[in-house]
Design a protein around this motif. Sequence first.
Motif, PDB file in Angstrom:
ATOM      1  N   GLY A 107      -1.308  -8.061   6.672  1.00 38.60           N
ATOM      2  CA  GLY A 107      -1.191  -6.634   6.381  1.00 38.60           C
ATOM      3  C   GLY A 107      -0.451  -6.314   5.100  1.00 38.60           C
ATOM      4  N   ASP A 108      -0.414  -5.028   4.793  1.00 37.75           N
ATOM      5  CA  ASP A 108       0.313  -4.517   3.634  1.00 37.75           C
ATOM      6  C   ASP A 108       1.787  -4.362   3.995  1.00 37.75           C
ATOM      7  OD1 ASP A 108      -2.099  -4.075   2.178  1.00 37.75           O
ATOM      8  OD2 ASP A 108      -2.400  -2.236   3.319  1.00 37.75           O
ATOM      9  N   VAL A 109       2.644  -4.624   3.041  1.00 35.13           N
ATOM     10  CA  VAL A 109       4.067  -4.357   3.207  1.00 35.13           C
ATOM     11  C   VAL A 109       4.319  -3.010   2.550  1.00 35.13           C
ATOM     12  CG1 VAL A 109       6.408  -5.093   2.661  1.00 35.13           C
ATOM     13  CG2 VAL A 109       4.659  -6.793   3.200  1.00 35.13           C
ATOM     14  N   LYS A 110       4.794  -2.053   3.349  1.00 36.25           N
ATOM     15  CA  LYS A 110       4.998  -0.698   2.848  1.00 36.25           C
ATOM     16  C   LYS A 110       6.464  -0.309   2.923  1.00 36.25           C
ATOM     17  CE  LYS A 110       0.400   0.977   4.075  1.00 36.25           C
ATOM     18  NZ  LYS A 110      -0.353   2.036   4.745  1.00 36.25           N
ATOM     19  N   HIS A 111       6.865   0.526   1.988  1.00 31.37           N
ATOM     20  CA  HIS A 111       8.216   1.076   2.010  1.00 31.37           C
ATOM     21  C   HIS A 111       8.336   1.917   3.275  1.00 31.37           C
ATOM     22  CE1 HIS A 111      11.624   3.615   1.017  1.00 31.37           C
ATOM     23  NE2 HIS A 111      11.951   2.709   0.096  1.00 31.37           N
ATOM     24  N   PRO A 112       9.424   1.734   4.056  1.00 29.65           N
ATOM     25  CA  PRO A 112       9.509   2.426   5.346  1.00 29.65           C
ATOM     26  C   PRO A 112       9.581   3.947   5.252  1.00 29.65           C
ATOM     27  CG  PRO A 112      11.530   1.232   4.880  1.00 29.65           C
ATOM     28  CD  PRO A 112      10.553   0.857   3.820  1.00 29.65           C
ATOM     29  N   HIS A 113       9.960   4.486   4.101  1.00 30.94           N
ATOM     30  CA  HIS A 113      10.073   5.940   3.998  1.00 30.94           C
ATOM     31  C   HIS A 113       8.930   6.565   3.190  1.00 30.94           C
ATOM     32  CE1 HIS A 113      13.949   5.610   5.888  1.00 30.94           C
ATOM     33  NE2 HIS A 113      14.330   4.742   4.966  1.00 30.94           N
ATOM     34  N   THR A 114       8.567   5.940   2.079  1.00 33.25           N
ATOM     35  CA  THR A 114       7.535   6.526   1.226  1.00 33.25           C
ATOM     36  C   THR A 114       6.129   6.075   1.596  1.00 33.25           C
ATOM     37  OG1 THR A 114       7.613   4.741  -0.408  1.00 33.25           O
ATOM     38  CG2 THR A 114       9.155   6.598  -0.708  1.00 33.25           C
ATOM     39  N   ARG A 115       6.008   4.993   2.389  1.00 27.14           N
ATOM     40  CA  ARG A 115       4.736   4.381   2.798  1.00 27.14           C
ATOM     41  C   ARG A 115       3.992   3.782   1.604  1.00 27.14           C
ATOM     42  NH1 ARG A 115       6.677   3.610   7.069  1.00 27.14           N
ATOM     43  NH2 ARG A 115       4.957   3.416   8.440  1.00 27.14           N
ATOM     44  N   GLN A 116       4.625   3.665   0.450  1.00 28.09           N
ATOM     45  CA  GLN A 116       4.019   3.054  -0.728  1.00 28.09           C
ATOM     46  C   GLN A 116       3.857   1.553  -0.486  1.00 28.09           C
ATOM     47  OE1 GLN A 116       6.429   3.386  -4.236  1.00 28.09           O
ATOM     48  NE2 GLN A 116       5.004   2.259  -5.494  1.00 28.09           N
ATOM     49  N   ILE A 117       2.694   0.999  -0.858  1.00 24.53           N
ATOM     50  CA  ILE A 117       2.467  -0.433  -0.704  1.00 24.53           C
ATOM     51  C   ILE A 117       3.327  -1.176  -1.714  1.00 24.53           C
ATOM     52  CG2 ILE A 117       0.789  -2.310  -0.865  1.00 24.53           C
ATOM     53  CD1 ILE A 117      -1.366  -0.368   0.048  1.00 24.53           C
ATOM     54  N   LEU A 118       4.120  -2.120  -1.218  1.00 27.98           N
ATOM     55  CA  LEU A 118       4.990  -2.932  -2.063  1.00 27.98           C
ATOM     56  C   LEU A 118       4.416  -4.326  -2.282  1.00 27.98           C
ATOM     57  CD1 LEU A 118       8.402  -2.006  -0.389  1.00 27.98           C
ATOM     58  CD2 LEU A 118       7.371  -0.987  -2.428  1.00 27.98           C
ATOM     59  N   ALA A 119       3.643  -4.804  -1.326  1.00 24.83           N
ATOM     60  CA  ALA A 119       3.026  -6.129  -1.412  1.00 24.83           C
ATOM     61  C   ALA A 119       1.812  -6.153  -0.513  1.00 24.83           C
ATOM     62  CB  ALA A 119       4.016  -7.211  -0.994  1.00 24.83           C
ATOM     63  N   GLY A 120       0.863  -6.965  -0.871  1.00 24.44           N
ATOM     64  CA  GLY A 120      -0.342  -7.075  -0.061  1.00 24.44           C
ATOM     65  C   GLY A 120      -1.482  -7.643  -0.869  1.00 24.44           C
ATOM     66  N   ALA A 121      -2.674  -7.505  -0.332  1.00 24.07           N
ATOM     67  CA  ALA A 121      -3.873  -8.016  -0.998  1.00 24.07           C
ATOM     68  C   ALA A 121      -4.302  -7.059  -2.110  1.00 24.07           C
ATOM     69  CB  ALA A 121      -4.994  -8.188   0.018  1.00 24.07           C
ATOM     70  N   ARG A 122      -4.843  -7.644  -3.166  1.00 20.81           N
ATOM     71  CA  ARG A 122      -5.349  -6.847  -4.293  1.00 20.81           C
ATOM     72  C   ARG A 122      -6.855  -7.061  -4.438  1.00 20.81           C
ATOM     73  NH1 ARG A 122      -1.665  -4.707  -8.003  1.00 20.81           N
ATOM     74  NH2 ARG A 122       0.478  -5.398  -7.708  1.00 20.81           N
ATOM     75  N   ASN A 123      -7.515  -6.010  -4.912  1.00 20.27           N
ATOM     76  CA  ASN A 123      -8.925  -6.092  -5.233  1.00 20.27           C
ATOM     77  C   ASN A 123      -9.057  -6.991  -6.467  1.00 20.27           C
ATOM     78  OD1 ASN A 123     -11.436  -5.534  -6.580  1.00 20.27           O
ATOM     79  ND2 ASN A 123     -11.649  -3.727  -5.295  1.00 20.27           N
ATOM     80  N   PRO A 124      -9.824  -8.087  -6.391  1.00 16.90           N
ATOM     81  CA  PRO A 124      -9.905  -9.005  -7.529  1.00 16.90           C
ATOM     82  C   PRO A 124     -10.557  -8.395  -8.768  1.00 16.90           C
ATOM     83  CG  PRO A 124     -11.359  -9.724  -5.743  1.00 16.90           C
ATOM     84  CD  PRO A 124     -10.581  -8.550  -5.237  1.00 16.90           C
ATOM     85  N   GLN A 125     -11.408  -7.378  -8.587  1.00 15.94           N
ATOM     86  CA  GLN A 125     -12.063  -6.744  -9.727  1.00 15.94           C
ATOM     87  C   GLN A 125     -11.154  -5.719 -10.419  1.00 15.94           C
ATOM     88  OE1 GLN A 125     -13.973  -7.024  -6.744  1.00 15.94           O
ATOM     89  NE2 GLN A 125     -14.912  -8.872  -7.591  1.00 15.94           N
ATOM     90  N   THR A 126     -10.412  -4.936  -9.641  1.00 17.01           N
ATOM     91  CA  THR A 126      -9.638  -3.833 -10.222  1.00 17.01           C
ATOM     92  C   THR A 126      -8.137  -4.117 -10.300  1.00 17.01           C
ATOM     93  OG1 THR A 126      -9.235  -2.735  -8.103  1.00 17.01           O
ATOM     94  CG2 THR A 126     -11.297  -2.185  -9.257  1.00 17.01           C
ATOM     95  N   GLY A 127      -7.660  -5.054  -9.493  1.00 18.85           N
ATOM     96  CA  GLY A 127      -6.225  -5.316  -9.452  1.00 18.85           C
ATOM     97  C   GLY A 127      -5.458  -4.308  -8.606  1.00 18.85           C
ATOM     98  N   GLN A 128      -6.158  -3.334  -8.035  1.00 22.46           N
ATOM     99  CA  GLN A 128      -5.521  -2.309  -7.209  1.00 22.46           C
ATOM    100  C   GLN A 128      -5.231  -2.879  -5.819  1.00 22.46           C
ATOM    101  OE1 GLN A 128      -4.703   0.835  -8.275  1.00 22.46           O
ATOM    102  NE2 GLN A 128      -5.363   0.124 -10.288  1.00 22.46           N
ATOM    103  N   TRP A 129      -4.224  -2.298  -5.156  1.00 15.47           N
ATOM    104  CA  TRP A 129      -3.918  -2.706  -3.794  1.00 15.47           C
ATOM    105  C   TRP A 129      -5.102  -2.383  -2.893  1.00 15.47           C
ATOM    106  CZ3 TRP A 129       0.025  -5.718  -3.668  1.00 15.47           C
ATOM    107  CH2 TRP A 129       1.167  -5.482  -4.418  1.00 15.47           C
ATOM    108  N   LEU A 130      -5.398  -3.286  -1.971  1.00 15.42           N
ATOM    109  CA  LEU A 130      -6.375  -3.003  -0.917  1.00 15.42           C
ATOM    110  C   LEU A 130      -5.618  -2.401   0.255  1.00 15.42           C
ATOM    111  CD1 LEU A 130      -8.479  -6.300  -0.812  1.00 15.42           C
ATOM    112  CD2 LEU A 130      -9.193  -4.086  -1.677  1.00 15.42           C
ATOM    113  N   ASP A 131      -6.235  -1.512   0.965  1.00 12.24           N
ATOM    114  CA  ASP A 131      -5.665  -1.003   2.214  1.00 12.24           C
ATOM    115  C   ASP A 131      -6.123  -1.960   3.300  1.00 12.24           C
ATOM    116  OD1 ASP A 131      -5.380   0.261   4.723  1.00 12.24           O
ATOM    117  OD2 ASP A 131      -5.364   2.224   3.758  1.00 12.24           O
ATOM    118  N   CYS A 132      -5.209  -2.809   3.774  1.00  8.58           N
ATOM    119  CA  CYS A 132      -5.590  -3.861   4.717  1.00  8.58           C
ATOM    120  C   CYS A 132      -6.130  -3.306   6.026  1.00  8.58           C
ATOM    121  CB  CYS A 132      -4.413  -4.796   4.971  1.00  8.58           C
ATOM    122  SG  CYS A 132      -4.102  -5.869   3.548  1.00  8.58           S
TER     123      CYS A 132
END
Length: 112
Positions: free
Chosen positions: A7-32
Amino acid sequence: MELNAVGDVKHPHTRQILAGARNPQTGQWLDCCAYLEQHAQSEALAGTNTTIGVIALNAKLTKAEAKKIAQLTQNALARTIYPVHTMLDGDTIFVLGTGEQTFALDYLGHLA
Protein backbone atom coordinates in the motif's frame (compact mmCIF):
# COMPACT_ATOMS: atom_id res chain seq x y z
CA MET A 1 10.97 0.10 10.95
CA GLU A 2 11.43 -1.75 7.68
CA LEU A 3 8.90 -0.71 5.05
CA ASN A 4 8.13 -2.61 1.89
CA ALA A 5 4.37 -2.34 1.85
CA VAL A 6 1.99 -3.08 -1.00
CA GLY A 7 0.00 0.00 0.00
CA ASP A 8 0.71 3.71 -0.03
CA VAL A 9 2.28 5.36 3.00
CA LYS A 10 0.26 8.49 3.74
CA HIS A 11 0.72 11.35 6.14
CA PRO A 12 -1.74 10.67 8.99
CA HIS A 13 -3.20 14.18 8.91
CA THR A 14 -2.92 15.46 5.34
CA ARG A 15 -3.40 12.02 3.65
CA GLN A 16 -0.63 13.03 1.21
CA ILE A 17 1.24 10.02 -0.23
CA LEU A 18 4.77 9.96 1.17
CA ALA A 19 5.90 6.63 -0.30
CA GLY A 20 4.48 3.98 -2.54
CA ALA A 21 4.37 2.70 -6.09
CA ARG A 22 4.96 5.07 -9.00
CA ASN A 23 3.64 4.98 -12.53
CA PRO A 24 6.70 4.02 -14.63
CA GLN A 25 5.60 6.25 -17.53
CA THR A 26 4.75 9.44 -15.60
CA GLY A 27 6.63 9.07 -12.31
CA GLN A 28 3.43 10.04 -10.47
CA TRP A 29 2.28 8.18 -7.37
CA LEU A 30 -0.16 5.35 -8.04
CA ASP A 31 -3.18 5.05 -5.78
CA CYS A 32 -2.63 1.50 -4.54
CA CYS A 33 -6.23 1.06 -3.38
CA ALA A 34 -7.54 2.05 -6.81
CA TYR A 35 -4.93 -0.16 -8.51
CA LEU A 36 -5.98 -3.20 -6.47
CA GLU A 37 -9.61 -2.47 -7.27
CA GLN A 38 -8.87 -2.41 -11.01
CA HIS A 39 -6.54 -5.43 -11.06
CA ALA A 40 -8.07 -8.58 -9.60
CA GLN A 41 -4.74 -10.40 -9.83
CA SER A 42 -1.67 -8.66 -8.53
CA GLU A 43 1.73 -9.25 -10.06
CA ALA A 44 3.41 -9.01 -6.64
CA LEU A 45 4.45 -12.19 -4.88
CA ALA A 46 2.75 -13.02 -1.59
CA GLY A 47 4.93 -12.31 1.43
CA THR A 48 7.43 -10.19 -0.49
CA ASN A 49 5.92 -6.91 0.65
CA THR A 50 6.25 -6.64 4.39
CA THR A 51 6.38 -3.91 7.01
CA ILE A 52 8.14 -5.02 10.18
CA GLY A 53 8.24 -2.92 13.33
CA VAL A 54 10.01 -3.46 16.63
CA ILE A 55 8.92 -1.67 19.79
CA ALA A 56 11.62 -1.97 22.47
CA LEU A 57 10.60 -0.47 25.79
CA ASN A 58 12.68 0.10 28.90
CA ALA A 59 9.91 -1.50 30.91
CA LYS A 60 9.07 -4.78 32.57
CA LEU A 61 6.46 -6.54 30.42
CA THR A 62 4.64 -9.81 30.67
CA LYS A 63 3.98 -11.78 27.50
CA ALA A 64 0.33 -10.66 27.60
CA GLU A 65 1.32 -7.00 28.02
CA ALA A 66 3.76 -7.18 25.10
CA LYS A 67 1.02 -8.76 22.97
CA LYS A 68 -1.43 -5.99 23.88
CA ILE A 69 1.09 -3.27 22.97
CA ALA A 70 1.72 -5.01 19.64
CA GLN A 71 -2.04 -5.03 19.00
CA LEU A 72 -2.29 -1.34 19.85
CA THR A 73 0.66 -0.54 17.60
CA GLN A 74 -1.08 -2.17 14.64
CA ASN A 75 -3.25 0.97 14.66
CA ALA A 76 -0.19 2.98 13.60
CA LEU A 77 0.17 0.78 10.53
CA ALA A 78 -3.53 1.14 9.74
CA ARG A 79 -3.28 4.94 10.02
CA THR A 80 -0.38 5.23 7.58
CA ILE A 81 -0.44 2.35 5.05
CA TYR A 82 -3.36 2.06 2.60
CA PRO A 83 -4.29 -0.74 2.28
CA VAL A 84 -2.57 -2.53 5.15
CA HIS A 85 -2.45 -6.27 5.87
CA THR A 86 -3.19 -7.35 2.32
CA MET A 87 -2.79 -10.95 1.22
CA LEU A 88 0.54 -9.85 -0.28
CA ASP A 89 1.91 -8.43 2.97
CA GLY A 90 3.46 -9.95 6.05
CA ASP A 91 2.98 -6.82 8.16
CA THR A 92 3.79 -7.35 11.82
CA ILE A 93 5.00 -5.65 15.00
CA PHE A 94 7.30 -7.17 17.62
CA VAL A 95 7.39 -5.81 21.19
CA LEU A 96 9.96 -6.45 23.88
CA GLY A 97 10.58 -5.11 27.35
CA THR A 98 14.20 -4.56 28.36
CA GLY A 99 13.85 -3.03 31.81
CA GLU A 100 12.65 -3.53 35.32
CA GLN A 101 10.47 -0.43 35.67
CA THR A 102 6.71 -0.78 35.72
CA PHE A 103 4.50 1.62 33.77
CA ALA A 104 0.78 1.78 33.06
CA LEU A 105 0.00 -0.36 30.04
CA ASP A 106 -2.15 2.37 28.46
CA TYR A 107 0.78 4.80 28.74
CA LEU A 108 3.17 2.36 27.03
CA GLY A 109 0.61 1.63 24.32
CA HIS A 110 0.20 5.34 23.68
CA LEU A 111 3.97 5.79 23.35
CA ALA A 112 4.30 2.81 21.03
